[in-house]
Design an enzyme around this catalytic site. Sequence first.
Site, PDB file in Angstrom:
ATOM      1  N   TYR A 163       0.834  -1.207   0.000  1.00  0.00           N
ATOM      2  CA  TYR A 163       0.000   0.000   0.000  1.00  0.00           C
ATOM      3  C   TYR A 163       0.870   1.259   0.000  1.00  0.00           C
ATOM      4  O   TYR A 163       0.595   2.226  -0.708  1.00  0.00           O
ATOM      5  CB  TYR A 163      -0.926   0.006   1.218  1.00  0.00           C
ATOM      6  CG  TYR A 163      -1.979   1.086   1.125  1.00  0.00           C
ATOM      7  CD1 TYR A 163      -3.205   0.828   0.519  1.00  0.00           C
ATOM      8  CD2 TYR A 163      -1.727   2.367   1.610  1.00  0.00           C
ATOM      9  CE1 TYR A 163      -4.153   1.821   0.394  1.00  0.00           C
ATOM     10  CE2 TYR A 163      -2.674   3.361   1.484  1.00  0.00           C
ATOM     11  CZ  TYR A 163      -3.897   3.094   0.881  1.00  0.00           C
ATOM     12  OH  TYR A 163      -4.826   4.078   0.754  1.00  0.00           O
ATOM     13  N   PHE A 203      -5.950  21.207 -23.866  1.00  0.00           N
ATOM     14  CA  PHE A 203      -6.697  20.026 -24.270  1.00  0.00           C
ATOM     15  C   PHE A 203      -8.064  20.101 -23.579  1.00  0.00           C
ATOM     16  O   PHE A 203      -8.205  20.743 -22.545  1.00  0.00           O
ATOM     17  CB  PHE A 203      -5.939  18.750 -23.877  1.00  0.00           C
ATOM     18  CG  PHE A 203      -6.662  17.520 -24.324  1.00  0.00           C
ATOM     19  CD1 PHE A 203      -6.795  17.237 -25.667  1.00  0.00           C
ATOM     20  CD2 PHE A 203      -7.258  16.666 -23.408  1.00  0.00           C
ATOM     21  CE1 PHE A 203      -7.506  16.123 -26.098  1.00  0.00           C
ATOM     22  CE2 PHE A 203      -7.967  15.543 -23.831  1.00  0.00           C
ATOM     23  CZ  PHE A 203      -8.086  15.271 -25.172  1.00  0.00           C
ATOM     24  N   ASP A 204      -9.086  19.410 -24.133  1.00  0.00           N
ATOM     25  CA  ASP A 204     -10.449  19.655 -23.608  1.00  0.00           C
ATOM     26  C   ASP A 204     -10.624  19.262 -22.135  1.00  0.00           C
ATOM     27  O   ASP A 204     -11.344  19.940 -21.408  1.00  0.00           O
ATOM     28  CB  ASP A 204     -11.532  19.054 -24.509  1.00  0.00           C
ATOM     29  CG  ASP A 204     -11.359  17.580 -24.798  1.00  0.00           C
ATOM     30  OD1 ASP A 204     -10.505  16.948 -24.149  1.00  0.00           O
ATOM     31  OD2 ASP A 204     -12.083  17.045 -25.658  1.00  0.00           O
ATOM     32  N   ASP A 217       2.116  20.383 -20.043  1.00  0.00           N
ATOM     33  CA  ASP A 217       1.264  19.202 -20.244  1.00  0.00           C
ATOM     34  C   ASP A 217       2.114  18.300 -21.135  1.00  0.00           C
ATOM     35  O   ASP A 217       2.252  18.545 -22.337  1.00  0.00           O
ATOM     36  CB  ASP A 217      -0.058  19.585 -20.913  1.00  0.00           C
ATOM     37  CG  ASP A 217      -0.900  18.343 -21.267  1.00  0.00           C
ATOM     38  OD1 ASP A 217      -0.336  17.232 -21.327  1.00  0.00           O
ATOM     39  OD2 ASP A 217      -2.117  18.502 -21.491  1.00  0.00           O
ATOM     40  N   ALA A 220       2.031  15.085 -22.098  1.00  0.00           N
ATOM     41  CA  ALA A 220       1.505  13.809 -22.591  1.00  0.00           C
ATOM     42  C   ALA A 220       2.340  13.255 -23.750  1.00  0.00           C
ATOM     43  O   ALA A 220       2.590  12.061 -23.838  1.00  0.00           O
ATOM     44  CB  ALA A 220       0.048  13.982 -23.040  1.00  0.00           C
ATOM     45  N   LYS A 238      -0.089   8.117 -23.466  1.00  0.00           N
ATOM     46  CA  LYS A 238       0.401   8.468 -24.806  1.00  0.00           C
ATOM     47  C   LYS A 238       1.874   8.034 -24.892  1.00  0.00           C
ATOM     48  O   LYS A 238       2.156   6.862 -25.040  1.00  0.00           O
ATOM     49  CB  LYS A 238       0.231   9.974 -25.057  1.00  0.00           C
ATOM     50  CG  LYS A 238      -1.200  10.378 -25.370  1.00  0.00           C
ATOM     51  CD  LYS A 238      -2.059  10.513 -24.152  1.00  0.00           C
ATOM     52  CE  LYS A 238      -3.385  11.152 -24.426  1.00  0.00           C
ATOM     53  NZ  LYS A 238      -4.265  11.107 -23.249  1.00  0.00           N
ATOM     54  N   HIS A 295     -20.639  15.136 -28.460  1.00  0.00           N
ATOM     55  CA  HIS A 295     -20.124  14.223 -29.494  1.00  0.00           C
ATOM     56  C   HIS A 295     -20.037  12.781 -29.011  1.00  0.00           C
ATOM     57  O   HIS A 295     -20.098  11.856 -29.808  1.00  0.00           O
ATOM     58  CB  HIS A 295     -18.755  14.698 -29.996  1.00  0.00           C
ATOM     59  CG  HIS A 295     -17.740  14.896 -28.908  1.00  0.00           C
ATOM     60  ND1 HIS A 295     -17.805  15.939 -28.012  1.00  0.00           N
ATOM     61  CD2 HIS A 295     -16.664  14.170 -28.565  1.00  0.00           C
ATOM     62  CE1 HIS A 295     -16.798  15.855 -27.176  1.00  0.00           C
ATOM     63  NE2 HIS A 295     -16.079  14.785 -27.471  1.00  0.00           N
TER      64      HIS A 295
HETATM   65  N1  F0G Z   1      -3.502  16.365 -22.267  1.00  0.00           N
HETATM   66  C1  F0G Z   1      -3.444  16.066 -23.581  1.00  0.00           C
HETATM   67  C2  F0G Z   1      -2.596  16.894 -24.493  1.00  0.00           C
HETATM   68  C3  F0G Z   1      -4.201  14.987 -24.073  1.00  0.00           C
HETATM   69  O1  F0G Z   1      -4.146  14.699 -25.374  1.00  0.00           O
HETATM   70  C4  F0G Z   1      -4.999  14.230 -23.176  1.00  0.00           C
HETATM   71  C5  F0G Z   1      -5.803  13.113 -23.656  1.00  0.00           C
HETATM   72  C6  F0G Z   1      -5.004  14.597 -21.826  1.00  0.00           C
HETATM   73  C7  F0G Z   1      -4.241  15.670 -21.415  1.00  0.00           C
HETATM   74  C8  F0G Z   1      -5.835  13.859 -20.815  1.00  0.00           C
HETATM   75  O2  F0G Z   1      -5.244  12.650 -20.498  1.00  0.00           O
HETATM   76  O3  F0G Z   1      -6.914  10.946 -21.256  1.00  0.00           O
HETATM   77  O4  F0G Z   1      -5.042  10.351 -19.693  1.00  0.00           O
HETATM   78  O5  F0G Z   1      -6.920  11.731 -18.898  1.00  0.00           O
HETATM   79  N2  F0G Z   1      -6.043  12.885 -24.879  1.00  0.00           N
HETATM   80  C9  F0G Z   1      -6.748  11.751 -25.456  1.00  0.00           C
HETATM   81  C10 F0G Z   1      -6.865  11.931 -26.941  1.00  0.00           C
HETATM   82  C11 F0G Z   1      -8.030  11.406 -24.790  1.00  0.00           C
HETATM   83  O6  F0G Z   1      -7.558  11.104 -27.581  1.00  0.00           O
HETATM   84  O7  F0G Z   1      -6.239  12.841 -27.492  1.00  0.00           O
HETATM   85  P1  F0G Z   1      -6.089  11.348 -20.062  1.00  0.00           P
END
Ligand code: F0G
Length: 452
Positions: free
Chosen positions: A76, A128-129, A218, A220, A261, A443
């Site tokens: 843990y 990112f969204d 960010d 990713a 990613k 969407h």
């Molecule tokens: N930041 C970026 C630039 C991303 O592309 C994503 C996710 C996230 C943050 C969020 O990360 O999904 O691990 O919570 N992008 C995916 C896409 C969903 O299809 O581009 P997560």
Amino acid sequence: MQEWEFRTIIEPFRIKMVEDIPLLTREQREAALERTGYNLFRLLASEVTIDLLTDSGTGAMSANQWAALTLGDESYAGSRSFQRLEAVVHRLTGFRHVLPVHQGRAAERILARTVLKPGALILNNTHFDTTRANIEVAGAEARDLPIPEARVPEAEHPFKGDMDLDALDRVIAEERDRIALIMLTLTNNAAGGQPVSMANIEAVSERARAAGIPFFLDAARFAENAWFIHTREPGYDHWDLTDIARRMFSLADGCTMSAKKDGIVNIGGLLCTNLDEWATLFRNELILGEGFPTYGGLAGRDLEAMAVGLEESLDHGYLQYRSRSIAYFAEHLEELGVPVVRPPGGHAVFIDAGRLLPHIPKDRFPGHALAAAMYLEGGVRGVEIGSLMFPEAKLELLRLAVPRRVYTQAHIDYVIEVAERVAARAERIPGYRLVEEPPFLRHFTATLAPVR
Ligand code: F0G
């Protein structure tokens, strides 16, 4: 690293485990689309032949990652697997505080809930969204400052993900007191997977430090971004990719990272920082939602796989193949007259559906129409990034994201052939109208119908 001297850039792996791909008839695909209300998110994976919906969590782990899973220490607190991950992340990023989380948006949520106050302003090349949504839920404002070229699909620019520095200077001069955080998204997914130059990261970092504003990445797709710096930015061709990554991280006060990613794991993420006070806030918040700070919503084995994946992500041969395969995909589409966002980005090809289907108006969703046509023609699933996803969208794009180490060149050749057939009858592709629409993020679940 020795340069590859052949014209053919091969997949730098061989396959030792296979997974069947569903092959459907056109009638089966038609029935599937009708059943789901023409929404590709509602398809079963078993109805999709080539799945380019996302490159997130869909990569193939290596034999070394699978082997590492067996070493998972499921204690843990204070597990060996955490120590191993922490050591890799320290080496790669230099950040003192390393918090695992279950995926990228968990890191964003912790950040937003701890350090953002209502009315705060957060700047980014393009949020990112999920980042934007977490900021807005905290009552703060997420403002995008991309360079103007980022909004023009055909504009050539080696680092279209850069932040607009003049705009940044203006906002700092006029609204300094509101700015809680500056971020850069590497690579800039929402703007076509476009990279950010080291010069731009340095310039943003300098301004943030001068103004006393925390600066986060960010990260990713940090490895793909490092590759583009290595190959496109003068002065970096002799730099080791790990040194480029380290330099990028050294310019920031912290990062959020979806490891789904470039980390090449199916689940996982990180929140890192050098800011001691913020780290304490992060840890406390993490305990509320993710678990203990040495596992962050993951199993010990997931931490092991992430540690190995992060190291593999910066392999020269792998990144060369990765960027080459995306460029190959884009170039062949262009040869067929299919307009794509230029130059090819790091993880996906973005087709300019607005230009390919000029007969379909925005409110009949050209990007969605193209997505549905690609599925009907050959079972290829992509994602619309246009007016259906964002009602105020300026561009109507179809993103075909390429999972890491999953598909071969033959699979991509097949997708190109499907696109060729679709493009040949472009003027006959119908637009779509909304039948049912949920109140937000429509969407994902909306149903639609073709307008003949
Ligand atoms: N930041 C970026 C630039 C991303 O592309 C994503 C996710 C996230 C943050 C969020 O990360 O999904 O691990 O919570 N992008 C995916 C896409 C969903 O299809 O581009 P997560």
